[in-house]
Design an enzyme around this catalytic site. Structure first.
Site, PDB file in Angstrom:
ATOM      1  N   CYS A 187     -12.289   9.650 -27.894  1.00  0.00           N
ATOM      2  CA  CYS A 187     -13.595   9.065 -27.589  1.00  0.00           C
ATOM      3  C   CYS A 187     -14.522  10.145 -26.988  1.00  0.00           C
ATOM      4  O   CYS A 187     -14.550  11.274 -27.454  1.00  0.00           O
ATOM      5  CB  CYS A 187     -13.404   7.864 -26.664  1.00  0.00           C
ATOM      6  N   THR A 188     -15.265   9.820 -25.940  1.00  0.00           N
ATOM      7  CA  THR A 188     -16.216  10.780 -25.381  1.00  0.00           C
ATOM      8  C   THR A 188     -15.551  11.866 -24.551  1.00  0.00           C
ATOM      9  O   THR A 188     -16.239  12.749 -24.032  1.00  0.00           O
ATOM     10  CB  THR A 188     -17.280  10.062 -24.531  1.00  0.00           C
TER      11      THR A 188
END
Length: 233
Positions: free
Chosen positions: A102-103
């Site tokens: 993800c981030t």
């Protein structure tokens, strides 16, 4: 045979499934020892009620074979966190695999570890990868050399199975997949901005707008800091 040392970064407001999905998969690797790492040994609140406890600190963490950074709203704060970025860089220098879900990919980018590499992240943050010299790739899992990145949240399980195959072979990864009964069949076809109904996509974007604006500002600050450090060097 020495143990396989796999380390996951913890931090406040992380998305717990970015972490716990891969942990569940990789904890089943033969000979693996997993570490949950933060600056201090103290309870850390995720973004979804669960409270997580680190098993080691930056100072006491052993040399890792795999370093993994999950994502979540709290990852944005790490983009300008010198202590955390320095720790990731130190571990990445000798790790077999440098990874993120993800981030968490943006954190690797802020640490200077995705320059010239293909990478993926949550769909809402894809536009920011280029600010760190990465080449964005819209996919569930992206492998480029020893850099392995996963898309948003649930893609962390796909990421971990891919990494398990790299570390122990496909047969072991498939045994883990079967043991976990990972055979997804979502009830709705709305898991991607490419397939979600337009009104659903618009509603999610509107709900995420404050976080997205804050992330954009943080990315700009982090990219400027990296540019300044490169010029100074």
């Amino acid at each position: 045979m020495s143990q396989l040392q796999i380390g996951f970064l913890l931090f406040p407001k992380l998305t717990q499934l970015d972490l716990t999905g891969p942990v569940q998969v990789l904890s089943r690797l033969p000979g693996a020892r997993l570490h949950l790492i933060w600056k201090r040994i103290e309870p850390i609140a995720s973004d979804a009620t669960l409270v997580l406890t680190p098993t080691t600190t930056f100072a006491d963490c052993p040399r890792l074979d795999v370093v993994c950074v999950p994502g979540g709203a709290g990852a944005d704060d790490l983009l300008t966190d010198d202590e955390t970025l320095a720790f990731i860089r130190r571990q990445a220098a000798s790790a077999r695999f440098v990874t993120a879900v993800c981030t968490g990919s943006l954190v690797l980018g802020a640490a200077g570890l995705l320059e010239g590499y293909r990478a993926t992240t949550h769909w809402s943050a894809m536009e920011h990868l280029a600010a760190f010299g990465a080449r964005p790739e819209r996919t569930r899992v992206c492998v480029d050399g020893n850099r392995i990145t996963g898309g948003g949240v649930t893609a962390g399980i796909d990421f971990a199975l891919t990494l398990a195959a790299e570390l122990a072979g496909r047969a072991v990864a498939e045994m883990i997949q079967l043991g976990l009964e990972y055979d997804p069949a979502p009830p709705f076809d709305a898991g991607s901005p490419l397939s979600a109904p337009a009104e659903i996509l618009a509603a999610v974007k509107e709900r995420m707008k404050p976080m997205s604006e804050r992330r954009s500002a943080q990315v700009a600050r982090a990219a400027a800091r990296r540019a300044d450090s490169t010029t100074a060097a």
